[in-house]
Motif scaffolding. Structure first.
Motif, PDB file in Angstrom:
ATOM      1  N   TRP A  33       0.896  -0.945  -0.082  1.00  0.00           N
ATOM      2  CA  TRP A  33       0.065   0.029  -0.055  1.00  0.00           C
ATOM      3  C   TRP A  33       0.904   1.179  -0.110  1.00  0.00           C
ATOM      4  CZ3 TRP A  33      -5.178   0.142  -0.490  1.00  0.00           C
ATOM      5  CH2 TRP A  33      -5.930  -0.955  -0.459  1.00  0.00           C
ATOM      6  N   TYR A  34       0.697   2.346  -0.729  1.00  0.00           N
ATOM      7  CA  TYR A  34       1.188   3.488  -0.858  1.00  0.00           C
ATOM      8  C   TYR A  34       0.151   4.694  -0.520  1.00  0.00           C
ATOM      9  CZ  TYR A  34       5.507   1.530  -2.927  1.00  0.00           C
ATOM     10  OH  TYR A  34       6.725   0.832  -3.500  1.00  0.00           O
ATOM     11  N   ARG A  35       0.504   5.919  -0.353  1.00  0.00           N
ATOM     12  CA  ARG A  35      -0.243   6.937  -0.392  1.00  0.00           C
ATOM     13  C   ARG A  35       0.270   8.194  -0.872  1.00  0.00           C
ATOM     14  NH1 ARG A  35      -0.454   7.603   6.056  1.00  0.00           N
ATOM     15  NH2 ARG A  35       1.377   8.591   6.493  1.00  0.00           N
ATOM     16  N   GLN A  36      -0.465   9.040  -1.302  1.00  0.00           N
ATOM     17  CA  GLN A  36       0.030  10.397  -1.875  1.00  0.00           C
ATOM     18  C   GLN A  36      -0.932  11.329  -1.407  1.00  0.00           C
ATOM     19  OE1 GLN A  36       0.648  10.653  -6.148  1.00  0.00           O
ATOM     20  NE2 GLN A  36       2.107  12.115  -5.944  1.00  0.00           N
ATOM     21  N   GLY A  91       0.115  17.575  -3.062  1.00  0.00           N
ATOM     22  CA  GLY A  91       1.462  18.295  -3.202  1.00  0.00           C
ATOM     23  C   GLY A  91       2.815  17.458  -2.818  1.00  0.00           C
ATOM     24  N   LYS A  92       2.399  16.322  -2.493  1.00  0.00           N
ATOM     25  CA  LYS A  92       3.601  15.559  -1.797  1.00  0.00           C
ATOM     26  C   LYS A  92       3.677  14.343  -2.822  1.00  0.00           C
ATOM     27  CE  LYS A  92       2.970  16.478   2.979  1.00  0.00           C
ATOM     28  NZ  LYS A  92       2.748  16.091   4.476  1.00  0.00           N
ATOM     29  N   GLN A  93       4.867  13.730  -2.514  1.00  0.00           N
ATOM     30  CA  GLN A  93       5.458  12.441  -3.552  1.00  0.00           C
ATOM     31  C   GLN A  93       4.623  11.263  -2.888  1.00  0.00           C
ATOM     32  OE1 GLN A  93       9.846  12.385  -3.281  1.00  0.00           O
ATOM     33  NE2 GLN A  93       9.728  13.057  -5.392  1.00  0.00           N
ATOM     34  N   ARG A  94       4.469  10.362  -3.528  1.00  0.00           N
ATOM     35  CA  ARG A  94       3.720   8.957  -3.243  1.00  0.00           C
ATOM     36  C   ARG A  94       4.722   8.233  -2.186  1.00  0.00           C
ATOM     37  NH1 ARG A  94       0.772   5.444  -7.823  1.00  0.00           N
ATOM     38  NH2 ARG A  94      -0.040   7.506  -7.949  1.00  0.00           N
ATOM     39  N   GLU A  95       4.344   7.792  -1.255  1.00  0.00           N
ATOM     40  CA  GLU A  95       5.261   6.884  -0.342  1.00  0.00           C
ATOM     41  C   GLU A  95       4.687   5.676   0.068  1.00  0.00           C
ATOM     42  OE1 GLU A  95       5.386   9.302   3.561  1.00  0.00           O
ATOM     43  OE2 GLU A  95       3.093   9.098   3.682  1.00  0.00           O
ATOM     44  N   LEU A  96       5.598   4.641   0.470  1.00  0.00           N
ATOM     45  CA  LEU A  96       5.220   3.491   0.945  1.00  0.00           C
ATOM     46  C   LEU A  96       4.659   3.452   2.285  1.00  0.00           C
ATOM     47  CD1 LEU A  96       5.051   0.278   0.586  1.00  0.00           C
ATOM     48  CD2 LEU A  96       7.692   0.430   1.688  1.00  0.00           C
ATOM     49  N   CYS A 147      -2.889   0.534  -4.073  1.00  0.00           N
ATOM     50  CA  CYS A 147      -2.349  -0.717  -3.904  1.00  0.00           C
ATOM     51  C   CYS A 147      -1.486  -1.015  -4.954  1.00  0.00           C
ATOM     52  CB  CYS A 147      -3.818  -1.833  -3.963  1.00  0.00           C
ATOM     53  SG  CYS A 147      -3.270  -3.381  -3.876  1.00  0.00           S
ATOM     54  N   SER A 148      -0.587  -1.946  -4.838  1.00  0.00           N
ATOM     55  CA  SER A 148       0.451  -2.095  -5.742  1.00  0.00           C
ATOM     56  C   SER A 148       1.178  -3.415  -5.764  1.00  0.00           C
ATOM     57  CB  SER A 148       1.747  -1.165  -5.772  1.00  0.00           C
ATOM     58  OG  SER A 148       2.700  -1.188  -6.655  1.00  0.00           O
ATOM     59  N   VAL A 149       1.435  -3.834  -6.818  1.00  0.00           N
ATOM     60  CA  VAL A 149       2.503  -5.169  -6.966  1.00  0.00           C
ATOM     61  C   VAL A 149       3.620  -5.005  -8.076  1.00  0.00           C
ATOM     62  CG1 VAL A 149       0.595  -6.222  -8.676  1.00  0.00           C
ATOM     63  CG2 VAL A 149       2.121  -7.666  -7.291  1.00  0.00           C
ATOM     64  N   ARG A 150       4.469  -5.689  -7.724  1.00  0.00           N
ATOM     65  CA  ARG A 150       5.571  -5.504  -8.707  1.00  0.00           C
ATOM     66  C   ARG A 150       6.007  -6.894  -9.480  1.00  0.00           C
ATOM     67  NH1 ARG A 150       9.439  -1.891  -9.984  1.00  0.00           N
ATOM     68  NH2 ARG A 150       8.948  -0.697  -7.862  1.00  0.00           N
ATOM     69  N   GLY A 197      -3.496   0.275  -8.616  1.00  0.00           N
ATOM     70  CA  GLY A 197      -4.882   0.419  -8.840  1.00  0.00           C
ATOM     71  C   GLY A 197      -5.151   2.001  -9.002  1.00  0.00           C
ATOM     72  N   PRO A 198      -6.450   2.180  -9.040  1.00  0.00           N
ATOM     73  CA  PRO A 198      -6.695   3.759  -9.550  1.00  0.00           C
ATOM     74  C   PRO A 198      -6.913   4.510  -8.118  1.00  0.00           C
ATOM     75  CG  PRO A 198      -8.597   2.225  -9.488  1.00  0.00           C
ATOM     76  CD  PRO A 198      -7.474   1.352  -9.371  1.00  0.00           C
TER      77      PRO A 198
END
Length: 115
Positions: free
Chosen positions: A36-39, A42-47, A95-98, A106-107
């Motif tokens: 899970w990440y969040r943004q 005005g900030k960068q996306r973070e884990l 949500c993210s997967v590599r 995800g959106p």
């Protein structure tokens, strides 16, 4: 085709809780670490948190002890339980997967915490 769909966001008061879900398809879910990440504006996306296929977890310092990531391999779903929410948790959560060098996202789902 990899597809991730988040749900469960919304408005919560400071000190409250929300539970996010992410349904995954197009991957062998049990074998893939999820995150899970969040943004915030005005900030960068973070884990925020990650969970390995074997359920080992890691957390950002800012959420450790308040958030819990978990997974249900039978349902191809990863969760983020968010407790003791703070105003600064307000963000779009992804949500993210590599797979190899490619990251899938995800959106996103909006989480807004009122102080």
């Amino acid at each position: 085709q990899v597809r991730l769909v988040e749900s469960g966001g919304g408005l919560a008061q400071a000190g409250g809780s929300l539970r996010l879900s992410c349904a995954a398809s197009g991957i062998i879910f049990s074998m893939n670490p999820m995150a899970w990440y969040r943004q915030a504006p005005g900030k960068q996306r973070e884990l925020v948190a990650g969970i390995a296929g074997g359920s080992t977890t890691n957390y950002a310092d800012s959420v450790r002890g308040r958030f819990t990531i978990s997974r249900d391999n039978a349902e191809n779903t990863v969760y983020l339980q968010m407790n003791s929410l703070k105003f600064e948790d307000t963000a779009v959560y992804y949500c993210s997967v590599r797979r190899g060098v490619v990251a899938y996202w995800g959106p996103g789902t909006q989480v807004t915490v009122s102080s």
